[in-house]
Design a protein around this motif. Structure first.
Motif, mmCIF file in Angstrom:
data_model
loop_
_atom_site.group_PDB
_atom_site.id
_atom_site.type_symbol
_atom_site.label_atom_id
_atom_site.label_comp_id
_atom_site.label_asym_id
_atom_site.label_seq_id
_atom_site.Cartn_x
_atom_site.Cartn_y
_atom_site.Cartn_z
ATOM 1 N N GLU A 1 0.836 -1.197 0.000
ATOM 2 C CA GLU A 1 0.000 0.000 0.000
ATOM 3 C C GLU A 1 0.872 1.249 0.000
ATOM 4 O O GLU A 1 1.842 1.352 0.730
ATOM 5 N N GLY A 2 0.527 2.206 -0.846
ATOM 6 C CA GLY A 2 1.285 3.438 -0.941
ATOM 7 C C GLY A 2 2.412 3.387 -1.951
ATOM 8 O O GLY A 2 2.948 4.413 -2.336
ATOM 9 N N VAL A 3 2.790 2.158 -2.367
ATOM 10 C CA VAL A 3 3.820 1.989 -3.391
ATOM 11 C C VAL A 3 3.194 1.439 -4.665
ATOM 12 O O VAL A 3 3.362 1.990 -5.760
ATOM 13 N N HIS A 4 2.427 0.349 -4.516
ATOM 14 C CA HIS A 4 1.821 -0.314 -5.674
ATOM 15 C C HIS A 4 0.330 -0.046 -5.818
ATOM 16 O O HIS A 4 -0.231 -0.297 -6.883
ATOM 17 N N PHE A 5 -0.324 0.394 -4.780
ATOM 18 C CA PHE A 5 -1.754 0.680 -4.884
ATOM 19 C C PHE A 5 -2.160 1.740 -3.873
ATOM 20 O O PHE A 5 -1.510 1.931 -2.842
ATOM 21 N N ASP A 6 -3.239 2.445 -4.198
ATOM 22 C CA ASP A 6 -3.776 3.535 -3.387
ATOM 23 C C ASP A 6 -5.232 3.220 -3.066
ATOM 24 O O ASP A 6 -6.087 3.222 -3.953
ATOM 25 N N LEU A 7 -5.513 2.924 -1.809
ATOM 26 C CA LEU A 7 -6.860 2.506 -1.432
ATOM 27 C C LEU A 7 -7.872 3.651 -1.426
ATOM 28 O O LEU A 7 -9.050 3.413 -1.182
ATOM 29 N N LEU B 1 -17.065 8.955 -14.955
ATOM 30 C CA LEU B 1 -15.918 8.293 -15.578
ATOM 31 C C LEU B 1 -16.337 7.372 -16.721
ATOM 32 O O LEU B 1 -15.534 6.559 -17.187
ATOM 33 N N SER B 2 -17.588 7.507 -17.167
ATOM 34 C CA SER B 2 -18.109 6.576 -18.173
ATOM 35 C C SER B 2 -17.279 6.582 -19.453
ATOM 36 O O SER B 2 -17.107 5.550 -20.109
ATOM 37 N N MET B 3 -16.748 7.757 -19.832
ATOM 38 C CA MET B 3 -15.956 7.833 -21.067
ATOM 39 C C MET B 3 -14.578 7.197 -20.901
ATOM 40 O O MET B 3 -13.862 6.987 -21.880
ATOM 41 N N TYR B 4 -14.206 6.901 -19.650
ATOM 42 C CA TYR B 4 -12.897 6.304 -19.378
ATOM 43 C C TYR B 4 -13.015 4.844 -18.931
ATOM 44 O O TYR B 4 -12.058 4.295 -18.390
ATOM 45 N N THR B 5 -14.158 4.241 -19.152
ATOM 46 C CA THR B 5 -14.410 2.894 -18.616
ATOM 47 C C THR B 5 -13.296 1.912 -18.971
ATOM 48 O O THR B 5 -12.797 1.185 -18.103
ATOM 49 N N TYR B 6 -12.902 1.877 -20.231
ATOM 50 C CA TYR B 6 -11.917 0.889 -20.676
ATOM 51 C C TYR B 6 -10.584 1.067 -19.972
ATOM 52 O O TYR B 6 -10.005 0.106 -19.435
ATOM 53 N N ILE B 7 -10.071 2.297 -19.955
ATOM 54 C CA ILE B 7 -8.733 2.502 -19.393
ATOM 55 C C ILE B 7 -8.731 2.385 -17.870
ATOM 56 O O ILE B 7 -7.759 1.898 -17.289
ATOM 57 N N VAL B 8 -9.813 2.795 -17.216
ATOM 58 C CA VAL B 8 -9.885 2.650 -15.757
ATOM 59 C C VAL B 8 -9.957 1.173 -15.383
ATOM 60 O O VAL B 8 -9.312 0.719 -14.434
ATOM 61 N N GLU B 9 -10.717 0.399 -16.158
ATOM 62 C CA GLU B 9 -10.814 -1.040 -15.873
ATOM 63 C C GLU B 9 -9.473 -1.728 -16.099
ATOM 64 O O GLU B 9 -9.103 -2.636 -15.351
ATOM 65 N N ARG B 10 -8.730 -1.279 -17.101
ATOM 66 C CA ARG B 10 -7.418 -1.875 -17.369
ATOM 67 C C ARG B 10 -6.442 -1.607 -16.223
ATOM 68 O O ARG B 10 -5.515 -2.385 -15.997
ATOM 69 N N GLN B 11 -6.662 -0.525 -15.494
ATOM 70 C CA GLN B 11 -5.828 -0.231 -14.334
ATOM 71 C C GLN B 11 -6.310 -0.987 -13.106
ATOM 72 O O GLN B 11 -5.524 -1.603 -12.396
ATOM 73 N N LEU B 12 -7.599 -0.958 -12.841
ATOM 74 C CA LEU B 12 -8.127 -1.539 -11.609
ATOM 75 C C LEU B 12 -8.350 -3.046 -11.698
ATOM 76 O O LEU B 12 -8.223 -3.751 -10.703
ATOM 77 N N LYS B 13 -8.691 -3.550 -12.880
ATOM 78 C CA LYS B 13 -9.023 -4.975 -13.017
ATOM 79 C C LYS B 13 -8.422 -5.528 -14.309
ATOM 80 O O LYS B 13 -9.125 -5.855 -15.250
ATOM 81 N N PRO B 14 -7.093 -5.623 -14.353
ATOM 82 C CA PRO B 14 -6.450 -6.166 -15.550
ATOM 83 C C PRO B 14 -6.719 -7.665 -15.679
ATOM 84 O O PRO B 14 -7.065 -8.329 -14.710
ATOM 85 N N GLU B 15 -6.572 -8.150 -16.884
ATOM 86 C CA GLU B 15 -6.754 -9.581 -17.146
ATOM 87 C C GLU B 15 -5.452 -10.161 -17.672
ATOM 88 O O GLU B 15 -4.885 -9.659 -18.642
ATOM 89 N N ALA B 16 -4.954 -11.213 -17.037
ATOM 90 C CA ALA B 16 -3.776 -11.922 -17.543
ATOM 91 C C ALA B 16 -4.167 -12.678 -18.810
ATOM 92 O O ALA B 16 -5.319 -13.100 -18.965
ATOM 93 N N ARG B 17 -3.219 -12.858 -19.725
ATOM 94 C CA ARG B 17 -3.531 -13.433 -21.032
ATOM 95 C C ARG B 17 -3.460 -14.957 -21.020
ATOM 96 O O ARG B 17 -2.648 -15.588 -21.700
ATOM 97 N N LYS B 18 -4.366 -15.540 -20.245
ATOM 98 C CA LYS B 18 -4.494 -16.996 -20.187
ATOM 99 C C LYS B 18 -4.776 -17.586 -21.560
ATOM 100 O O LYS B 18 -4.368 -18.713 -21.871
#
Length: 351
Positions: free
Chosen positions: A62-68, A203-220
């Motif tokens: 916390e504070g280095v890799h993520f901000d609650l 933030l509706s116009m930023y949905t894609y980029i915000v989701e890519r930051q908050l909930k990324p998907e690994a390329r399984k």
């Protein structure tokens, strides 16, 4: 975001360490045949049979890799798993198990950790991995999360960073820069909130980029995709620290150079428009942003017909002799030396 709308706050002391572990993990079920024993004993027991085990660990602080202040705990749990699974897929392996260790201060009630573990559980279910162990302890400085991911692959299927050869094609999955621009939006809204706590951003116009930051998907999906195409990369790495850093890692480990073509870097339209809004160069964002968790790999030129036209894969350059160096070929055909611009977890500037 830790202000309780629900007045119930269960102190972690009420459960104790083992009670907390049991409570948070009681709904996790075993799905992998290789998991002989998961949570509940001194150690997990795995049966890998004739395959090789692949292991990766990451620490999030916390504070280095993520901000609650803007990262929901459920999203954080999900992302903590993705960060590690991405490393397993970058070895051309299949992820099978995870362990999760957390350290938290007394400002976190049980309900907060339930939220965190709901994200971990969603990731485990979605990516078909077993939670087989971990640890919990107290912290004096907020939250720390350590996830270890375990995977397996046949020895002949494993892909390392050191196999690229001159003239190999450089290929990337998906698009780049979105996670970084999502972070810029969140950081901007955080500053607005400090000035006006009653602000309610759209933030509706930023949905894609915000989701890519908050909930990324690994390329399984990429490991079975390449297998189905009959393509085995000569080298591979995941893009966690930025495209420039990852290219340099591949070049250093493989003892080669590289020409990366600026006009081939895949960018989502939302990334381009947000870069214009923030007055940031989109190529700089793709090179240095990081946290995209896409896969970057090289293939022999003769494999190109197998991937040509695939919407998941983009050829962005080629490898060269080491003495030619590592360069970005700009849109106006200028050769610009590539330097590491991505995340450095040990840099004082990043603290």
């Amino acid at each position: 975001m830790l202000d309780d709308k629900n007045p119930k706050r269960t102190s972690l002391e009420e459960l104790g360490e083992f009670g907390l572990i049991n409570h948070l993990t009681k709904d996790f079920t075993i799905k992998q045949k290789s998991t002989l024993k998961g949570i509940g004993d001194d150690a997990a027991v795995l049966d890998i049979t004739d395959k090789k085990m692949v292991v990766s660990t990451d620490l999030l602080i916390e504070g280095v890799h993520f901000d609650l202040s803007y990262v929901p705990l459920k999203h954080l749990g999900y992302k903590a798993v993705m960060v590690n699974l991405s490393d397993i897929y970058a070895m051309n392996a299949v992820a099978t198990q995870i362990t999760v260790s957390i350290a938290v201060s007394n400002r976190f009630p049980l309900e907060a950790l339930e939220e965190l573990y709901s994200g971990i559980a969603l990731a485990a279910k979605t990516y078909n991995v077993d939670l087989i162990g971990g640890d919990t302890t107290s912290s004096t400085k907020g939250m720390l999360i350590s996830v270890t991911a375990i995977g397996q692959a046949k020895e002949e299927d494993l892909v390392y960073r050191n196999g690229a050869k001159p003239n190999d094609l450089l290929v990337v999955t998906g698009d780049l820069g979105a996670a970084y621009m999502g972070l810029q939006v969140l950081e901007r809204e955080k500053e607005v909130f400090k000035v006006n706590p009653n602000s309610n951003p759209d933030l509706s116009m930023y949905t894609y980029i915000v989701e890519r930051q908050l909930k990324p998907e690994a390329r399984k999906d990429v490991v079975p995709l390449l297998d189905a195409l009959g393509v085995k990369p000569t080298s591979m790495i995941d893009i966690s620290d930025g495209l420039s850093s990852e290219i340099l890692h591949l070049c250093e480990e493989s003892n080669v150079g590289c020409n990366l073509f600026e006009d081939k870097i895949p960018l989502d339209p939302t990334v381009i428009s947000s870069c214009e809004e923030f007055k940031i160069n989109s190529t700089t964002v793709a090179l240095g942003g990081g946290e995209d968790y896409e896969l970057l790999f090289t293939i022999d030129q003769k494999e190109f017909p197998k991937i040509k036209g695939n919407p998941n894969l983009t050829v962005i350059g080629h490898m060269t002799d080491k003495n030619e160096g590592v360069h970005l070929i700009s849109r106006n055909n200028t050769k610009i030396p590539i330097t590491a611009q991505g995340w450095n977890g040990l840099s004082k500037d990043e603290q």
